[in-house]
Design a protein around this motif. Structure first.
Motif, PDB file in Angstrom:
ATOM      1  N   TRP A  78      -8.792  18.591  19.868  1.00  0.00           N
ATOM      2  CA  TRP A  78      -8.841  17.224  19.351  1.00  0.00           C
ATOM      3  C   TRP A  78      -9.963  16.383  19.925  1.00  0.00           C
ATOM      4  O   TRP A  78     -10.424  15.452  19.280  1.00  0.00           O
ATOM      5  CB  TRP A  78      -7.508  16.509  19.630  1.00  0.00           C
ATOM      6  CG  TRP A  78      -6.329  17.319  19.207  1.00  0.00           C
ATOM      7  CD1 TRP A  78      -5.438  17.954  20.021  1.00  0.00           C
ATOM      8  CD2 TRP A  78      -5.946  17.639  17.871  1.00  0.00           C
ATOM      9  NE1 TRP A  78      -4.524  18.646  19.276  1.00  0.00           N
ATOM     10  CE2 TRP A  78      -4.804  18.464  17.952  1.00  0.00           C
ATOM     11  CE3 TRP A  78      -6.452  17.306  16.618  1.00  0.00           C
ATOM     12  CZ2 TRP A  78      -4.159  18.958  16.817  1.00  0.00           C
ATOM     13  CZ3 TRP A  78      -5.817  17.799  15.496  1.00  0.00           C
ATOM     14  CH2 TRP A  78      -4.688  18.608  15.605  1.00  0.00           C
ATOM     15  N   GLY A  79     -10.392  16.663  21.161  1.00  0.00           N
ATOM     16  CA  GLY A  79     -11.354  15.795  21.833  1.00  0.00           C
ATOM     17  C   GLY A  79     -12.735  15.877  21.201  1.00  0.00           C
ATOM     18  O   GLY A  79     -13.109  16.900  20.636  1.00  0.00           O
ATOM     19  N   ARG A  80     -13.480  14.775  21.291  1.00  0.00           N
ATOM     20  CA  ARG A  80     -14.828  14.769  20.737  1.00  0.00           C
ATOM     21  C   ARG A  80     -15.861  14.439  21.805  1.00  0.00           C
ATOM     22  O   ARG A  80     -17.048  14.514  21.560  1.00  0.00           O
ATOM     23  CB  ARG A  80     -14.933  13.732  19.620  1.00  0.00           C
ATOM     24  CG  ARG A  80     -14.097  14.037  18.405  1.00  0.00           C
ATOM     25  CD  ARG A  80     -14.785  15.076  17.518  1.00  0.00           C
ATOM     26  NE  ARG A  80     -16.126  14.684  17.140  1.00  0.00           N
ATOM     27  CZ  ARG A  80     -16.405  13.838  16.156  1.00  0.00           C
ATOM     28  NH1 ARG A  80     -15.444  13.309  15.444  1.00  0.00           N
ATOM     29  NH2 ARG A  80     -17.643  13.516  15.870  1.00  0.00           N
ATOM     30  N   SER A  81     -15.404  13.994  22.982  1.00  0.00           N
ATOM     31  CA  SER A  81     -16.354  13.638  24.043  1.00  0.00           C
ATOM     32  C   SER A  81     -15.683  13.916  25.376  1.00  0.00           C
ATOM     33  O   SER A  81     -14.489  14.201  25.429  1.00  0.00           O
ATOM     34  CB  SER A  81     -16.713  12.168  23.943  1.00  0.00           C
ATOM     35  OG  SER A  81     -15.557  11.398  24.169  1.00  0.00           O
TER      36      SER A  81
ATOM     37  N   SER B 165     -12.651  11.513  25.943  1.00  0.00           N
ATOM     38  CA  SER B 165     -11.461  11.774  25.134  1.00  0.00           C
ATOM     39  C   SER B 165     -10.813  13.096  25.532  1.00  0.00           C
ATOM     40  O   SER B 165      -9.585  13.225  25.532  1.00  0.00           O
ATOM     41  CB  SER B 165     -11.787  11.734  23.642  1.00  0.00           C
ATOM     42  OG  SER B 165     -12.719  12.709  23.306  1.00  0.00           O
TER      43      SER B 165
ATOM     44  N   LEU C 218      -8.828  12.374  28.718  1.00  0.00           N
ATOM     45  CA  LEU C 218      -7.626  11.580  28.454  1.00  0.00           C
ATOM     46  C   LEU C 218      -6.558  12.445  27.785  1.00  0.00           C
ATOM     47  O   LEU C 218      -5.391  12.461  28.198  1.00  0.00           O
ATOM     48  CB  LEU C 218      -8.003  10.397  27.559  1.00  0.00           C
ATOM     49  CG  LEU C 218      -6.938   9.328  27.423  1.00  0.00           C
ATOM     50  CD1 LEU C 218      -6.761   8.617  28.751  1.00  0.00           C
ATOM     51  CD2 LEU C 218      -7.330   8.314  26.345  1.00  0.00           C
ATOM     52  N   LEU C 219      -6.962  13.194  26.754  1.00  0.00           N
ATOM     53  CA  LEU C 219      -6.006  14.037  26.034  1.00  0.00           C
ATOM     54  C   LEU C 219      -5.433  15.095  26.960  1.00  0.00           C
ATOM     55  O   LEU C 219      -4.235  15.378  26.937  1.00  0.00           O
ATOM     56  CB  LEU C 219      -6.698  14.708  24.857  1.00  0.00           C
ATOM     57  CG  LEU C 219      -6.954  13.803  23.653  1.00  0.00           C
ATOM     58  CD1 LEU C 219      -7.896  14.483  22.677  1.00  0.00           C
ATOM     59  CD2 LEU C 219      -5.635  13.470  22.970  1.00  0.00           C
TER      60      LEU C 219
END
Lengths: 278, 268
Positions: free
Chosen positions: A215-218, A221, A224-225
């Protein structure tokens, strides 16, 4: 179900186990992002197993368990960072060698020690419920130290993982940063050993970031995820372990595995839907 | 006289009896666009890596911006250099947006205590390579050429005084290649940035660069714009079996003068 959760929170054993477990969850989730980015999964497996030799050493010489194991694990991790890759010994071969060697040493040392002193099952599979006050202090110290260093070095590690040559050419001290990363992975592994045990540690060090990777893009993120997945997995795991009286470490790792499978299928479904629609 | 951006004197690399680079001397002024050509294994990338501070030479001396490049000055000097190398990960794994990739090129990217948001610089760098509309796209989903342009933006975002490029056009189509060389020319003229670019195709670069250095272990010739490269230089670099074709009057090293054509054409 609600009653059970309330009962879980009311139980003194769980109330004591929850804060350290959540702390470990946050620390390991942060480091797991770097473990994924630098492909260090096998290193976590190697170092956690190598810590058995550290524990064996501590039992034999009657040294404090956790600090000895910590020093030992960090040394092993640093040794792996220094393995002569140019001489053709790849990192996974090096990890395999140290892994087997120190595991063998650990088994020998523990078998000669007074078996009553060693909770071998607890070492192998972890038990957060029996954490001692001294261990707890040690754990709090480490989980303060690791995030600070992580925060300072995260972007540098990230750009090394992305493109080590360019990171080097832009003036980053790549080899020192890599040593720091390996050392911190070693430290984090020891934290996990308390919760999940030697055998299951890799689960905590890999699964949170692996879930986030869908799901993460950076970098932010992902981090955090990864922390959220890790917290969710730990809480769910501890509740299950309370309800069904399952071993806590194994249950937490299973909960994280379940999260991974869910993430994977949702992601697979999403890409399938895009192809189908498009 | 202004201090040269790069000053290399008597640089050698590799074993003494079989050097990879032998007695290289080179000087580069601000705003100069230098192309390095030479056959495979000529030491082009090695030379670039040495200037980028990745490899230490075995003998010789390098000054960057008038300061000696050493283990200790390296960190500071490299902040003013943009570098695009050739060893790319062809299947990038890290989830990153294009603008995060470009942000990595900022000189203070990895120092959290000096973190400033440079979104303007990032946008400008992406605009230069025509990628600003893709700023939020996933780097992993791009084509090889688009990734190469994003990497170029990463090298440009810190506004380097010296840009080192190792075969930057390898993944680009001919239109993009031409655009890249035009962009580099413009940056050299407008900002005074200097460029050292390794390329194997001298014909493609010669109308854009200020000079071409022919490298095969040694610098066999350093031709300025409008100058010819003698045939014996080509033969020293590539061997006797080359076939030299003159095709463009603007091109360095291949002017269509009669005396410059090879007498005995052989095919390899």
């Amino acid at each position: 179900m609600d009653d059970l959760i309330l009962e879980f929170l009311a139980s003194p054993v769980m109330r004591e186990a929850l804060p350290p477990a959540l702390l470990i969850a946050i620390v390991t989730a942060s480091m797991s992002v770097m473990v994924m980015a630098h492909r260090l999964s096998f290193l976590t497996v190697g170092v956690s197993h190598a810590s058995l030799a550290g524990l064996g050493l501590a039992v034999t010489l009657s040294l404090p368990l956790l600090p000895t194991a910590t020093v030992f694990a960090v040394l092993i991790a640093l040794l792996l960072a220094l393995i002569p890759r140019k001489k053709g010994i790849s990192e996974d071969a090096g990890t395999g060698i140290l892994f087997a060697g120190s595991m063998a040493l650990g088994v020998l040392l523990i078998s000669t020690a007074n078996s009553a002193e060693v909770d071998l099952f607890g070492l192998l599979f972890g038990n957060i419920l029996t954490i001692s006050p001294v261990d707890l202090k040690w754990l709090y110290f480490m989980s303060g130290l690791i995030p600070v260093l992580f925060f300072l070095a995260a972007r540098a590690w990230w750009s090394i993982a992305f493109d080590a040559v360019t990171a080097d050419a832009s003036g980053l001290p790549v080899s020192s940063l890599r040593l720091l990363l390996y050392g911190l992975v070693g430290l984090t592994v020891i934290l996990c050993v308390k919760l999940a045990g030697i055998v299951l540690t890799a689960g905590l060090m890999i699964l949170p970031a692996a879930c986030a990777w869908f799901w993460g893009r950076s970098l932010f993120s992902l981090w955090l995820l990864s922390v959220l997945f890790s917290l969710l997995g730990t809480i769910t795991g501890l509740i299950w372990s309370y309800i069904y009286e399952w071993p806590s470490g194994a249950t937490v790792v299973l909960a994280l595995c379940a999260l991974f499978v869910i993430s994977w299928s949702l992601n697979w479904g999403k890409s399938w839907a895009t192809v189908y629609k498009g | 006289m202004t201090t040269p951006v790069v000053q290399i004197s008597h640089l050698s690399f590799g074993p003494v009896n079989k050097p990879i680079l032998d007695n290289i001397s080179l000087e580069l002024e601000a705003g100069h666009f230098l192309g390095i050509v030479g056959p495979n294994g000529a030491g082009k990338s090695t030379l670039l890596n040495i200037i980028a501070g990745l490899t230490a030479p075995h003998s010789g001396h390098i000054d960057l911006f008038g300061r000696c490049l050493t283990r200790f000055s390296r960190h500071k000097l490299l902040r003013q250099i943009g570098f695009l190398h050739q060893l790319h990960d062809h299947a990038p794994r890290l989830p990153m947006r294009i603008r995060d990739v470009v942000a990595m090129g900022l000189a203070d990217y990895a120092t959290p205590w000096r973190r400033v948001v440079h979104s303007d610089a990032i946008r400008e760098a992406l605009k230069r390579v025509d990628m600003d509309h893709l700023a939020n796209a996933d780097f992993r989903q791009l084509s090889g050429g688009q990734r190469q342009r994003a990497r170029l933006a990463r090298a440009l975002v810190r506004k380097p005084r010296l840009l080192l490029l190792d075969e930057p056009s390898a993944a680009l189509d001919s239109v993009r290649q031409e655009k890249l060389f035009q962009l580099l020319r413009k940056l050299c003229d407008d900002t005074g940035m200097s460029v050292i670019m390794v390329e194997h195709d001298i014909a493609a670069i010669s109308s854009h660069v200020d000079s071409v250095a022919c490298l095969n272990r040694k610098i066999h010739h350093h031709a300025m714009k409008g100058e010819d490269i003698p045939n014996n230089v080509w033969r020293a670099m590539y061997g006797d079996h080359i076939h030299i074709m003159a095709h463009d009057a603007r091109c360095i090293g291949c002017s269509p003068d009669e005396h410059n054509l090879p007498q005995d054409r052989q095919h390899g």
